[in-house]
Structures are given as structure tokens and as C-alpha cells.
Design a protein around this motif. Structure first.
Motif, short mmCIF file in Angstrom:
data_model
loop_
_atom_site.label_atom_id
_atom_site.label_comp_id
_atom_site.label_asym_id
_atom_site.label_seq_id
_atom_site.Cartn_x
_atom_site.Cartn_y
_atom_site.Cartn_z
N ARG A 153 9.76 -8.27 7.66
CA ARG A 153 10.91 -7.57 7.08
C ARG A 153 12.22 -8.14 7.61
NH1 ARG A 153 11.99 -2.58 7.99
NH2 ARG A 153 13.10 -2.41 6.00
N ARG A 185 11.31 0.98 2.98
CA ARG A 185 10.43 1.42 1.90
C ARG A 185 9.65 2.64 2.37
NH1 ARG A 185 10.79 -4.01 0.99
NH2 ARG A 185 11.03 -4.63 -1.20
N THR A 194 6.78 5.66 0.80
CA THR A 194 5.83 5.99 -0.26
C THR A 194 5.65 7.50 -0.31
OG1 THR A 194 4.68 3.91 0.14
CG2 THR A 194 3.52 5.55 -1.15
N VAL A 199 7.02 4.41 -4.72
CA VAL A 199 7.65 3.66 -3.64
C VAL A 199 9.15 3.64 -3.86
CG1 VAL A 199 7.79 1.45 -2.44
CG2 VAL A 199 5.60 2.23 -3.36
N THR A 200 9.91 4.08 -2.86
CA THR A 200 11.37 4.09 -2.92
C THR A 200 11.92 3.19 -1.83
OG1 THR A 200 11.45 6.04 -1.49
CG2 THR A 200 11.42 6.42 -3.87
N THR A 201 13.05 2.56 -2.11
CA THR A 201 13.71 1.67 -1.15
C THR A 201 15.07 2.25 -0.78
OG1 THR A 201 14.68 0.37 -2.95
CG2 THR A 201 12.55 -0.37 -2.08
N SER A 242 16.95 -6.19 -0.57
CA SER A 242 15.55 -5.87 -0.87
C SER A 242 14.78 -7.16 -1.11
CB SER A 242 15.47 -4.95 -2.10
OG SER A 242 14.12 -4.66 -2.41
#
Length: 556
Positions: A258, A398, A400, A406-408, A443
Motif C-alpha cells: 500500500r 479500503r 469492506t 468495498v469503500t475507499t 487509490s
């Protein structure tokens, strides 16, 4: 006459005992076929173990395999050594434990096998050089990335004359395993290994080349291009070191994969050497002092200097005093002149006085002082960092949900500031040097999930051939058992009744005297059978008993 009676099969059928002989032959053939199929199933599939080996080494390998239970054989066409396919790794490990195969080249053992009697000095030197090359190649081949190696030595003859003396050199060819390579430290290790094994050889005289023809080291390369390559490699190592620091520091906090970091280092490879000498006038110390004094006080005329006319000192001047010319009122008399003049009645009185007695003094003084001095020599380090530029890219957070959505979410500014501060501490940020650190958040692109690769198909299965071979052999054995062996066993169990009279109960063509079984023409009734039995009972009772037994076995 019927055509069936004159056929070849009918003629063969009339031979006594032929049918039993054919049945036994068929049974033997079936048994042989079954045994052959069983051995074919049990025989393993062979795979090549080694090829292109010398006869002597092949004999040693076969002797080593004979001491084990590994099935093996030699291909008569290519001469390769074959072993069971499922036991190839085991065979290689056992042979490697015994040092086999050794290879076509022979090392120092060649010096033991061949004597020196009748050998010239040139052959002895050539044999020694070859053995030395082989031993070095074996040692280099023990390195993990190296599959095989060859060493070529150039050893000049020793000479007592310095002008004719030449340094030895060496060339090393390494064959690397696929996908492997040698780093700089391993190449340097090979170079120093060869140089240390040969007396008088320098590391600059060793050249290392791989199987691709790539020069792995550049001995004695002091050109600008060689230095630029080394400087580039050094800069790359510095940048990789800083990048690894940043990733290792932030990965536990942000998570693996990441974060991305890139460091660009502006290096200074200029060589500087400065010599400086400083003097401090305030810090002085008296080192030595010399004083010379001369004084002369004799109260009279003095003479000195070089003897001669000029060395005489003139008398002091005489001043005459005249009463007629007195000095003006209030003016003192001249210094060093006559004091007075007395007037008398009878004449003039004149008096004289000498000047003041001279005194000579001479003073010489010499002083030596030490001034504080500082002598310094400064040599700047080569490869210093002039400026660092750091760029860090952080992935969005991220999460869940329970339903799998899934959201960022982008990190906050406080988190970005904390990451920036950590990065500065990791790289040794220096604002005076002009370093810059940039941290951004974006992202990351996620590759779509790929479908799981399908396993190997049925035709790609490694044991498919052996399985099919076993199944076919089993079917062949069953076919022989049911189609050949079972009818033969049933025919042998029927005895000679079938040979004397067919199952259908047909009479012989010539009565009891014929002795041969004729082909059946038509089925007989029960009364006919009884009449025939009565006719034969008197002449041949044993034959009648066999016929009756055959009827009892076949009649429903």
C-alpha cells in the motif's frame, strides 16, 4: 460324398489326438501371453539419467547403481544410462554422494595415475597446468549459481631477469543455472579465489565471463566509462537503501503493498584535497634573545678607529673673550666658552676651558619570537550526497462492509503530515542541503481477480500411460481367460467322448471298424440310438460305454 468330409479341417480332424494337441498348444500360448502381459505391467518406465559420459565413468555409475535396488539399464543405441522414472532423484542423490559423475576432465588424480618416467618436462608442465585448471573449475562449480566452470591459466616461464619476467593471468568461464546471476561480491570472490591460488598473480589479471559472453568484471579499468559505471552502481545502491528504509518503516502502519517510494540522490564524486597553513600573530612566544652593550668613559681625548690621520681627534675649539665686546645685557654666555675677562690696569687677561668629556655607549639587542602556526590537510570524501529528492505514494484506505461492498477513503492531512515526518527522519532530511520530500495519496489500481488455473487434464497426467498400460494388460488377461482358456479347459474335461462321437450323436461312417468320427449328418431318434447300441454292444462294449457316457453328458 459330402464336401465337408473332403475339407482340410475334416482331414485334420481324422488324425488321432490332434485336437487334444491343439488345445494344449492354445492353452500354452494363452498362459505365455498372460505372463508376458504381467511382466510388461510390472516393468517400470525408464528415464534417462546421464548421457555423453565416458566408458570409465559409465562403468563406475553402473557399479554404484548395482549396489542399490534402483532398476537401471543402458540404452544400446545412444549409450545413455536409464533408470526407473520415479526414482531419478534418488539415483542422482546417491551418485552425487559418491562424487559421480566427475566429468570428462581429470584433476590432480591424473598426476597419481600416470608416472613421470619417460615423460618430458613440457608434458609434465602441461599436465600440471591442466590439473590445476580442473581443480579451480571444480571449486568454482561448487557455488550455488554456477552449474559448471572452466578456467584457463597463462603461466609464463620463470626467469631470473627482471626485464623478461611476466605476470601470470587467468580467464574464467562460468555456466550459470537458468534464472540465476552472480552479484558483484560473488564475482570478486571468484577473482580473488583464482588470484590467491596462483603464486604471483594479481586480481587485475583475472577475467570472468558468463555463458552469454558478458564480461562480469573489468580488470584494471580506470577509464572514464568504467568510473561512470561504478558511480552509477553506487548511486543506485544508495537510492535502493533509502527506498527500502521507507517501505520497511511505513509497511507495518499502512499495510503491505500500500506504499510506493522513490528516492533520487544527487551524488558528488568530485575529489578535493586542500592544504592550509594559518598564523596567529597574537599568540607569540619569546624563543631567544641576544644583547650586546659597549660603553666608553675615559674623561679625555679619545681616539679610535683605524690608525691614521683621520683617527686623530681634533682639539676642542678655544673661545676668546674680549672685554671690549661684552655680551648683551640679559644674554648668557655661550656654552663651552671662556667664562670671564678681567680688566686690569696693566693689560688684558685671556682664559680658556676644555669642552665636556665625551662618553660613547653602544647597545645591540636581538630577540626571536615564535608565532603560532596551524598546518592542516583536508581531503573531502568521494561520493557524498549533495541533494535528496524523495517521493512517496500512499494508497487509499479500503474497508469492506458486511454485504461485501468495498469503500475507499483518502488519508487525512494529519496522517499525511505524520508520514512526511517519518520519511524525513528515515532519510536524514537536511533542509540546508536542499532535500525535498513529497507525500501524496491516491487509490491504487487493482487488477481484476483472475480465474483459478485449471489443473492438468487427464491426458497431461504423468501416470496416465502406466495406468492405461495396466488396464490394457488386465483386459488382455481376462480376454484370454474367458475366450481361450475356459473353452480349452471345458474341452479337456469332456475327455475322449467328443473325439469318438460328436455331441450330436452321429454314427461313424464305416461302423465300428472305421475308427474315425465323420461329420454329423442328421440327428438320430431314440429308437435308432438303441438299435445302434445293440449292434455295437456285442462287438465293442468299451466303445458303447463311452458313447452312452457321452449321451448322458450332452442329453438334456
Amino acid at each position: 460324398m459330402d464336401v465337408a468330409e473332403t475339407s482340410p479341417l475334416a482331414a485334420l480332424n481324422r488324425i488321432p489326438g490332434l485336437r487334444q494337441l491343439l488345445l494344449l498348444a492354445g492353452l500354452a500360448t494363452a498362459i505365455a501371453a498372460g505372463v508376458t502381459a504381467a511382466f510388461y505391467v510390472r516393468e517400470p518406465s525408464y528415464t534417462m539419467l546421464f548421457s555423453n559420459v565416458s566408458q570409465q565413468e559409465a562403468g563406475e555409475i553402473m557399479n554404484a547403481l548395482n549396489a542399490t535396488d534402483i532398476p537401471h539399464k543402458i540404452d544400446p543405441k545412444s549409450g545413455a544410462i536409464l533408470v526407473a522414472g520415479d526414482r531419478v532423484p534418488e539415483a542422482r542423490l546417491k551418485l552425487a554422494g559418491q562424487g559421480l559423475p566427475r566429468g570428462a576432465s581429470v584433476g590432480l588424480e591424473m598426476m597419481q595415475e600416470q608416472g613421470a618416467f619417460g615423460t618430458s618436462q613440457f608434458m609434465e608442465n602441461a599436465r600440471y597446468n591442466h590439473a590445476l585448471e580442473t581443480e579451480l573449475a571444480r571449486t568454482i562449480s561448487t557455488l550455488r549459481p554456477v552449474q559448471s566452470a572452466r578456467v584457463h591459466l597463462a603461466l609464463p616461464e620463470s626467469s631470473v631477469f627482471l626485464r623478461k619476467r611476466r605476470d601470470p593471468s587467468a580467464s574464467v568461464l562460468v555456466n550459470l543455472y537458468p534464472g540465476r546471476q552472480l552479484d558483484k561480491t560473488q564475482v570478486a570472490a571468484i577473482v580473488h579465489l583464482v588470484a590467491s591460488s596462483i603464486p604471483g598473480m594479481d586480481a587485475d589479471k583475472v577475467t570472468v565471463v558468463d555463458q552469454q559472453g558478458k564480461l562480469l568484471n573489468a580488470p584494471g579499468d580506470a577509464s572514464a566509462l568504467g568510473l561512470s559505471t561504478q558511480q552509477f552502481e553506487y548511486t543506485e545502491r544508495i537510492e535502493s537503501s533509502y527506498t527500502e528504509r521507507i517501505v520497511n518503516l511505513l509497511s507495518p502502519m499502512l499495510g503491505p503493498d500500500r506504499i510506493r517510494a522513490t528516492v533520487t540522490a544527487d551524488m558528488d564524486f568530485t575529489e578535493r584535497e586542500e592544504t592550509r597553513e594559518n598564523y596567529d600573530p597574537e599568540n607569540t612566544a619569546l624563543r631567544s634573545e641576544q644583547v650586546a652593550e659597549e660603553r666608553s668613559r675615559d674623561g679625555g681625548l679619545t681616539s679610535g678607529g683605524i690608525p691614521g690621520a683621520l683617527s686623530n681627534t681634533p682639539p676642542p675649539p678655544v673661545v676668546a673673550s674680549n672685554a671690549a665686546n661684552p655680551p648683551p645685557a640679559g644674554q648668557p654666555a655661550a656654552a663651552g666658552s671662556a667664562a670671564g675677562t678681567a680688566a686690569g690696569s696693566g693689560g688684558t687677561v685671556q682664559s680658556t676651558q676644555a669642552a665636556t668629556t665625551p662618553a660613547s655607549e653602544s647597545l645591540h639587542r636581538t630577540r626571536n619570537f615564535e608565532v603560532d602556526r596551524t598546518l592542516s590537510r583536508t581531503r573531502s570524501p568521494v561520493g557524498s550526497i549533495r541533494r535528496l529528492s524523495v517521493a512517496v505514494l500512499v494508497d487509499y484506505k479500503r474497508s469492506t462492509a458486511d454485504d461485501g461492498t468495498v469503500t475507499t477513503q483518502a488519508p487525512s492531512q494529519q496522517e499525511i503530515d505524520d508520514i512526511t515526518r517519518l520519511v524525513k527522519e528515515a532519510v536524514g532530511f537536511d533542509e540546508k542541503r536542499g532535500d525535498t520530500v513529497s507525500v501524496s495519496s491516491v487509490s491504487f489500481y487493482e487488477k481484476p481477480a483472475e480465474a483459478e488455473p485449471e489443473g492438468p487434464g487427464l491426458l497431461d497426467s504423468p501416470g496416465l500411460f502406466d495406468t492405461l498400460r495396466s488396464v490394457l494388460a488386465g483386459l488382455l488377461v481376462l480376454a484370454l481367460a474367458f475366450a481361450v482358456i475356459r473353452p480349452i479347459m471345458r474341452g479337456l474335461g469332456a475327455g475322449g467322448a467328443g473325439a469318438a462321437l460328436p455331441v450330436g450323436g452321429a454314427l461313424p461312417a464305416g461302423g465300428a471298424s472305421g475308427g474315425h468320427v465323420a461329420p454329423p449328418r442328421a440327428a438320430l431318434s431314440f429308437d435308432d440310438k438303441v438299435s445302434v447300441a445293440r449292434q455295437l454292444a456285442d462287438k465293442n462294449p468299451e466303445r458303447v460305454a463311452q458313447i452312452v457316457r457321452g449321451w448322458m453328458q450332452t442329453d438334456e
